[in-house]
Scaffold this active site. Structure first.
Site, short mmCIF file in Angstrom:
data_model
loop_
_atom_site.label_atom_id
_atom_site.label_comp_id
_atom_site.label_asym_id
_atom_site.label_seq_id
_atom_site.Cartn_x
_atom_site.Cartn_y
_atom_site.Cartn_z
N CYS A 181 -2.63 8.99 2.51
CA CYS A 181 -2.37 8.47 1.16
C CYS A 181 -3.55 8.74 0.24
O CYS A 181 -3.38 9.02 -0.93
CB CYS A 181 -2.07 6.98 1.24
SG CYS A 181 -3.33 6.05 2.12
N GLU B 255 0.89 -1.17 0.00
CA GLU B 255 0.00 0.00 0.00
C GLU B 255 0.92 1.21 0.00
O GLU B 255 1.51 1.54 1.03
CB GLU B 255 -0.87 0.02 1.27
CG GLU B 255 -1.85 -1.11 1.39
CD GLU B 255 -3.07 -0.94 0.50
OE1 GLU B 255 -3.09 0.00 -0.33
OE2 GLU B 255 -3.99 -1.76 0.60
P1 NAP Z 1 8.24 5.13 4.65
O1 NAP Z 1 9.39 6.03 4.90
O2 NAP Z 1 8.26 4.26 3.47
O3 NAP Z 1 8.08 4.28 6.00
C1 NAP Z 1 7.08 3.30 6.11
C2 NAP Z 1 7.65 2.14 6.89
O4 NAP Z 1 8.64 1.50 6.09
C3 NAP Z 1 8.32 2.52 8.18
O5 NAP Z 1 8.10 1.51 9.14
C4 NAP Z 1 9.78 2.58 7.80
O6 NAP Z 1 10.64 2.36 8.88
C5 NAP Z 1 9.86 1.45 6.80
N1 NAP Z 1 10.92 1.56 5.81
C6 NAP Z 1 11.41 2.69 5.24
N2 NAP Z 1 12.35 2.37 4.33
C7 NAP Z 1 12.45 1.02 4.33
C8 NAP Z 1 13.26 0.08 3.62
N3 NAP Z 1 14.14 0.47 2.70
N4 NAP Z 1 13.11 -1.22 3.89
C9 NAP Z 1 12.21 -1.64 4.80
N5 NAP Z 1 11.43 -0.81 5.51
C10 NAP Z 1 11.55 0.51 5.28
O7 NAP Z 1 6.88 5.93 4.55
P2 NAP Z 1 6.37 7.05 5.51
O8 NAP Z 1 7.03 8.31 5.14
O9 NAP Z 1 6.46 6.61 6.92
O10 NAP Z 1 4.81 7.07 5.14
C11 NAP Z 1 4.29 7.91 4.21
C12 NAP Z 1 4.06 7.18 2.90
O11 NAP Z 1 3.17 6.09 3.11
C13 NAP Z 1 3.36 8.06 1.91
O12 NAP Z 1 3.89 7.86 0.63
C14 NAP Z 1 1.92 7.58 1.96
O13 NAP Z 1 1.16 7.88 0.84
C15 NAP Z 1 2.11 6.14 2.16
N6 NAP Z 1 0.89 5.55 2.71
C16 NAP Z 1 0.16 4.70 1.93
C17 NAP Z 1 -1.03 4.18 2.41
C18 NAP Z 1 -1.86 3.25 1.60
O14 NAP Z 1 -2.75 2.63 2.16
N7 NAP Z 1 -1.64 3.11 0.32
C19 NAP Z 1 -1.46 4.51 3.69
C20 NAP Z 1 -0.69 5.39 4.44
C21 NAP Z 1 0.49 5.89 3.94
P3 NAP Z 1 11.50 3.55 9.54
O15 NAP Z 1 10.52 4.53 10.07
O16 NAP Z 1 12.27 2.86 10.60
O17 NAP Z 1 12.33 4.12 8.44
#
Ligand code: NAP
Length: 457
Positions: A265, A231
């Protein structure tokens, strides 16, 4: 050498709230063992018993909603009323799966020459959930409630800025009486995710988050031949046609853009409005944005709080600058926002040129992008230029326009005359770079199951 600490920082004022010690390799190993051992028994627990425990989790969530909400707001800054609503929505998801889980899991009978043929849904085992901070409870529960009902067990790797909430979620399942190991929070950083996915005891992975994180997790899961669900981000189109109820469209557009201080999102992010009503819409939209209450997220009447971290605020401010340099016009008034935190003013950018962040990137905060369009074809063409395909909205009373939007908008969902919202009864997920797979409803329950084909001659 002192152990590394991970801090939760209040984005409203920059103060450190709490420090956490991440799990070391030995403790991760113990947790994975516990999960694998628990699964062997949990899969045999009758559905009615699992449902009863989910109902109890719902009761815990409701009883402790204000306490959990306070921690959410302290850690990531969303307005407190929205944090409390989020916790209560998690209770509703637990109740939904408690009530409907058994029906979703029923055998699917298929008529063949065999005496009996059917598909049975069998759980797979421990599932790793990598989750984001923006809805610290909801994102986790929309995975956990169906997963536990299905007989899987959950391992949560939460975003590193919301670890108090991550521990609170584990606490919910503990208080509800789930056997130890059914749901565990792993306080680990993203660098530990690869070894957990590759571990034989972990059978699948789900990630809600950004594109780069999704790419990495999917590649590792693919290399390990394990199912994954992604997602990811979105840049949802919100189209308004002349037949729409304009007052309702404007009100909905504002909420769709600024809910969760714009960090959703499925927020409406790109607004395409028909030329016949554009001026009226733009004026009302701007007036409503200028009237938003920006301030202390702990106050019940706050509309927009700080963003979750300084880095997120800086990235959004940079995107706004690049869009303005690329030709966008800011319609909203200049306003001062509180200092010392991750603050940014809600704003509307009109007529941004293609090739700027407004058209090409996800803008994760209270910034709306607005364009005038000549007709529905024009709106849909522009909407579909995005690399994302999560949700989409059409405001129109014309059946032919509704049909066309449903057929042609490249998105996992089209909502007509209302904003996109996740609902336990409806499947949720994206296409294109918004990810793959579906959560919620029956789809969410079956996401990580072996659909075993059975044929009895
Ligand atoms: P993110 O930086 O990708 O972080 C999400 C999760 O992934 C965190 O637990 C993070 O851990 C982990 N993570 C980051 N890089 C990783 C990697 N290379 N390998 C494994 N895990 C990794 O995203 P965010 O900034 O927290 O969230 C915002 C994004 O989520 C936006 O793009 C939003 O649109 C999207 N989102 C999508 C939905 C949907 O349902 N489609 C819902 C909500 C949000 P750490 O914090 O420890 O880095």
């Amino acid at each position: 050498m002192p152990e590394r600490q991970v801090q939760s920082i209040n984005p409203a004022n920059g103060e450190v709230i709490e420090s956490f010690t991440p799990l070391n390799a030995a403790r991760i190993d113990t947790a994975l063992d516990k999960a694998a051992n628990r699964f062997r028994n949990w899969r045999t627990v009758p559905l009615a018993e699992r449902a009863e425990l989910l109902n109890r989790a719902a009761e815990v969530l409701e009883a402790k909603a204000s306490e959990y909400a306070r921690d959410i707001t302290l850690e990531m800054g969303k307005p407190i009323s929205q944090a409390e609503a989020e916790v209560k929505k998690c209770a509703a998801a637990c109740r939904h799966y408690a009530e409907h889980g058994a029906a979703y899991l029923q055998d699917e009978t298929i008529s063949t020459e065999a005496h009996r043929a059917f598909v049975r849904h069998l759980p797979m085992g421990p599932v790793l959930a990598v989750m984001p901070w923006n809805f610290p409870f909801w994102q986790v529960f929309r995975f956990a409630a169906p997963a536990l009902m299905a007989g899987n067990v959950g391992l949560l790797k939460h975003a590193s800025n919301v670890w108090r909430s991550a521990l609170n979620i584990e606490d919910v399942f503990h208080r509800a009486g789930f056997p130890e190991g059914c749901f565990q929070t792993l306080l680990i950083g993203s660098s530990e995710v690869e070894s957990v996915i590759r571990d034989n005891r972990v059978k699948a992975v789900t990630l809600t988050g950004s594109g780069p994180a999704g790419r990495s997790v999917a590649a590792i899961a693919g290399d390990s031949i394990k199912p994954s669900l992604l997602e990811l981000g979105g840049s949802d189109a919100f189209i308004v046609m002349p037949s729409a109820d304009l007052g309702k469209a404007v009100k909905t557009a504002v909420t769709a853009r600024i809910q969760n201080s714009g960090q959703s999102c499925i927020a409406g992010k790109r607004f395409f409005v028909h030329a016949d009503i554009y001026d009226d819409f733009a004026k009302r939209f701007t007036t409503a944005f200028d009237a938003l209450k920006v301030g202390d997220p702990m106050k019940a009447d706050t509309d927009v709080g700080p963003l979750a971290t300084l880095a997120i605020r800086d990235e959004l401010a940079d995107q706004v600058e690049r869009s303005l340099k690329g030709g966008a016009e800011r319609l909203t008034k200049e306003r001062t926002v509180p200092g010392n935190g991750a603050w940014i003013a809600p704003q509307i950018l009109a007529d941004a040129h293609s090739g700027t962040p407004s058209t090409d990137e996800e803008m994760f905060g209270p910034v709306a992008n607005l364009w005038k369009v000549s007709n529905l074809d024009d709106a849909i063409t522009r909407a579909n230029r995005s690399v994302f395909g999560l949700g989409s909205v059409l405001f129109s009373k014309e059946e032919s326009e509704i049909d066309q939007a449903v057929r042609e908008l490249e998105a996992g969902a089209t909502f007509v005359n209302s904003m996109v919202a996740s609902d336990p009864r409806l499947p949720f997920g994206g296409i294109k770079q918004s990810g793959y797979g579906r959560e919620l409803a029956a789809d969410g329950l079956r996401a990580f199951m072996n659909r075993k084909t059975v044929s009895v001659a």
